[in-house]
Design an enzyme around this catalytic site. Structure first.
Site, short mmCIF file in Angstrom:
data_model
loop_
_atom_site.label_atom_id
_atom_site.label_comp_id
_atom_site.label_asym_id
_atom_site.label_seq_id
_atom_site.Cartn_x
_atom_site.Cartn_y
_atom_site.Cartn_z
N GLY A 159 -1.11 -11.27 0.47
CA GLY A 159 -1.24 -11.14 1.91
C GLY A 159 0.03 -10.59 2.52
CB VAL B 280 5.87 -11.00 3.35
CG1 VAL B 280 7.13 -11.87 3.38
CG2 VAL B 280 5.15 -11.14 2.02
CG ASP C 80 2.35 -8.36 -10.30
OD1 ASP C 80 2.21 -7.21 -10.75
OD2 ASP C 80 2.04 -8.67 -9.14
#
Length: 845
Positions: free
Chosen positions: A518, A520, A630
């Site tokens: 989402g 920041v 990641d």
């Protein structure tokens, strides 16, 4: 001539079926309400009678009826529409799924005449276990005489339920059903959006095919498509009819590249196209535009198929592609991108309607910068993407619609509600007891409750924190609450009110960036502390599991080169994480795509060394190894002093248990394209060496200052790893370094750096170094850079190269010995440099 045309049609019809590499494991074709099998478009549809193998119909007693009208065969648009199954109460078909993964769900509806029910006015609602497919559709309110719906969903269990829900006092019906496996590779997980951003997590969403067009060619039926798709002609969607000219070639000339097959689209799609025509307008910069009606409340996956079948030589066709008049692909050079002519290529873009209207447009046009006068489009697919309610129609979720009366379904739902009620009651009693306990303890030990911060445990510190104190709300609210975190130790629990105040109600001007989880935001607490607030997006595939993982991982870890988690908020169905604010943002923004001052070579080395220390600590410094999964430049953050900190642990996994002789963790592939370990992608076996590969790509990104994947570049340059390694193997890595570093780094340091990257990017994990070795080599590269500065008597901004080429280096008893071809051995320092880490016994800081 007629013989040749017939032969060509036969070849085009059977060619995809003969040479298709994909065979569906699950392949259900059901004729509902029929008493006999029906052949349609090359498939045999079987009756839905009881006791069929691998699927069953679950209904309440006397609530399901078969209706047929065999005398109307000649007037029906399909033989599948001569019968239907009618439901007076909610019911479902249940299918055994032999191989979980992506499946077509195809539904056929036709309201046969019936003396008992007016099927034209019947509201149709169809659900799966997770998705709302159809919600209150009626033929009476549409211009359809029949309805065909095609969906693609990722089935994750061994059973799939297709549920039909009549509205109160009404009925529901279905004529035919298809459930067919499709390749998981058909939907990529990460796609560019318009405006430009990355949309990740597509594999967990549902899709509805809204449009599928064969540009410039005839209708393609399921007989000519290996996945049974229907492609209509594009003529009815052209904004200006004579703006396009149809072009075509023999389908046999289409040459599929590696990684792209006829399952992507049949050769009949790529062998025809719409090209630039005469629009009868004065402007030379006109576009061919197609206009589509869409629902503005949904996002759409727009897949554009290209194949250069018009050029006579390479690099003669370069054009722009637009979605909703925004640039989607700039200067698309198909022949260079694919390395030849007649080679298929496709591009996915996510967009919504045009400026909130009910239309979506796709356009192609000439590149104004280059002197080319043509543009083509071969095929187009537009698929609706499920919304935050997991719905493809409306804003209600499955649980909002699913009634208790569904046989075998509603009972479970009632049980869940009862269990939830008892759970909430028990929780309420526990909270009452805890509140009394907290108030008592607060009176006796007020000093323990004066600080609202909850300590985070340190792995390996030998200290265990047991927390059962009060977590205070903001003084602004004038209230307080006591939350027991005795078993969690997950940091400060923020109220949503505090987060709203800190971010000025999530003001968009405070957005620092957008990721897979989402947005920041930059925030400021009441005491003046600057924080970074990551707010979960309900549309993202990263959800509750990643939220918990991030909290659990970071609450156990403390290290100078790992981002610090301050706390979290999970009120009002929100998933919010609060971190220390990193003043200089992500590493990527300092490499390209911004106006920030370029980093020096020394700064880049120190940042890479810091990130390597953080990853090395994850792999070896905790009680159990942790694989980040990641690693990329947007997940390496820089504080005010440009100290690197590894961030975003939502996809992290605990590594293999060495005491049980495990070498890997078997798990679904997740990560970011371009950084993904190819061995992990092929075998779905995750190891610490997967992080090493990703970090190797980061090192190249730092050196070359360009994106890891850039599809607008020539084919050999698209992937930074393949491109850079081709230069490295020729000993010419210096030819592709960031121009800002030109003449400002030593040959010795670059050679060590390049060798380190090459080892990180080895095809097999067993051939890659551990993160500790990577760290040592990077520190060595920095030491060589510092040595070259001292030898040249200048600073790093005036370095051309070290005199001589480094042949070997090792840590000696008194310092670092470095041998050069131009002279003898030189002692760099009288004692080991502090730049080298304590590799043997790393500790978090």
């Amino acid at each position: 001539m007629e013989y040749l045309l017939g032969l060509l049609f036969l070849i085009c019809t059977i060619f995809p079926l003969i040479f298709s590499a994909f065979t569906p494991i699950d392949n259900y074709h059901i004729s509902c309400g029929s008493t006999q099998s029906i052949s349609f478009q090359g498939q045999l549809f079987n009756p839905d009678s009881p006791n069929r193998p691998n699927f069953s119909l679950k209904t309440s007693k006397d609530s399901s009826f078969a209706i047929s009208n065999p005398n109307s065969n000649s007037s029906l648009p399909s033989p599948l529409y001569q019968s239907l199954r009618l439901f007076t109460q909610a019911a479902y078909y249940q299918f055994n799924i032999h191989q979980p993964g992506h499946h077509w769900i195809r539904l056929h509806f036709y309201p046969l005449s019936n003396s008992t029910h007016d099927l034209l006015s019947v509201p149709l609602t169809v659900l799966t276990d997770d998705f709302v497919l159809v919600n209150n559709f009626t033929f009476k309110n549409s211009n359809h005489t029949f309805l065909f719906k095609e969906f693609s969903i990722n089935v994750t269990s061994d059973l799939l339920s297709l549920i039909f829900v009549p509205s109160n006092g009404s009925v529901s019906f279905i004529n035919a059903i298809e459930i067919v496996s499709i390749p998981d590779s058909l939907i990529e997980d990460e796609v560019v959006t318009i405006p430009s951003a990355f949309f990740t997590g597509l594999s967990g969403l549902g899709f509805e095919t809204v449009y599928r067009l064969n540009m410039g060619g005839p209708v393609i039926t399921p007989l000519n498509d290996s996945l049974g798709r229907y492609w209509e002609n594009d003529f009815g969607y052209l904004h200006v009819n004579n703006s396009a000219v149809k072009v075509s070639v023999d389908p046999i000339t289409i040459k599929y590249p590696s990684g792209l097959t006829i399952e992507t689209a049949p050769a009949l799609v790529y062998s025809t196209a719409e090209a630039m025509g005469d629009p009868n307008v004065t402007s030379p910069d006109f576009n061919i535009t197609w206009v589509f009606t869409v629902d503005p409340t949904f996002l759409y996956l727009v897949r554009m198929h290209f194949c250069d079948i018009v050029s006579e030589a390479l690099n003669m066709l370069i054009f722009n592609v637009y979605v909703n008049y925004d640039i989607a692909i700039e200067s698309l050079d198909l022949s260079s991108l694919k390395g030849g002519l007649s080679v298929p290529y496709y591009k996915d873009i996510i967009s919504n309607s045009s400026n909130g209207s009910t239309t979506l447009t796709v356009s192609i046009g000439t590149d104004n910068v280059l002197d080319f006068s043509n543009a083509i489009l071969n095929g187009l697919e537009i698929m609706k993407i499920s919304n935050e309610f997991m719905a493809l129609d409306g804003t209600l979720s499955v649980h909002d619609i699913l009634p208790d009366s569904v046989p075998g379904k509603g009972v479970k739902w009632v049980q869940f509600i009862v269990a939830l009620a008892f759970g909430l009651l028990a929780m309420a009693l526990v909270l009452v007891v805890l509140r009394y306990y907290c108030l008592t303890v607060r009176q006796r030990k007020a000093q323990n409750c004066s600080n609202p911060w909850l300590p985070l445990p340190l792995i390996g510190s030998g200290t265990t924190h047991t927390i059962s104190k009060v977590s205070m709300l903001s003084n602004r609210s004038g209230t307080a609450s006591c939350i027991s975190l005795a078993s969690t130790n997950f940091g400060r629990v923020f109220t949503f009110q505090v987060i709203m105040y800190a971010t000025n109600n999530f003001n968009e001007t405070l957005v620092l960036g957008v990721g897979g989880f989402g947005k920041v935001y930059k925030g400021t607490l009441e005491d003046g502390t600057t924080i970074a607030v990551k707010r979960g997006n309900p549309r993202s595939e990263q959800g509750l599991a990643e939220f918990h993982t991030e909290i659990q991982m970071l609450s156990k870890l403390r290290h100078r080169h790992l981002v610090s988690l301050i706390g979290y908020c999970n009120e009002r169905s929100e998933m919010i994480l609060v971190y220390d604010y990193m003043a200089n943002g992500p590493l990527r923004s300092h490499l390209y795509g911004s106006d920030l001052k370029p980093l020096s070579w020394r700064q880049r080395l120190e940042i890479c060394i810091g990130a390597a220390r953080g990853l090395h600590y994850l792999h070896t410094g905790a009680t159990c190894s942790i694989i980040h999964r990641d690693v990329k430049t947007t997940n390496i953050l820089l504080d005010e002093n440009f100290v690197a900190k590894v961030a975003d642990f939502g996809l992290s996994k605990t590594g293999p248990a060495l005491d049980q002789n495990q070498t890997h963790v078997s798990t679904a592939v997740k990560g970011s394209f371009g950084y993904l370990d190819p061995e992990y992608f092929r075998r779905q076996q995750l190891t610490e060496k997967s992080d090493v590969y990703s970090f190797g790509v980061v090192l190249l990104e730092v050196l070359c200052a360009r994106p890891v994947l850039n599809p607008v570049l020539p084919r050999e340059q698209v992937n930074i790893a393949e491109w850079a390694m081709s230069w490295q193997k020729k000993g010419l890595l210096d030819q592709i370094v960031d121009p800002a570093l030109s003449g400002k780094l030593s040959a010795a340091s670059l050679k060590k750096y390049g060798d380190t990257v090459e080892k990180c990017l080895a095809d097999h994990g067993s051939d890659r170094p551990g993160m500790g070795d990577v760290l040592w080599n990077l520190e060595y590269a920095l030491q060589l850079e510092e040595t070259s500065v001292s030898f040249t008597g200048g600073d790093e901004n005036s370095i051309n190269s070290v005199h001589g080429t480094v042949m070997e280096g090792h840590v000696g008893d008194k310092g670092v010995n470095v041998s050069y071809t131009g002279g003898g051995s030189h002692m760099v320092n009288d004692a080991p440099s502090l730049v080298f880490s304590q590799i043997v016994n790393p500790k978090g800081r």
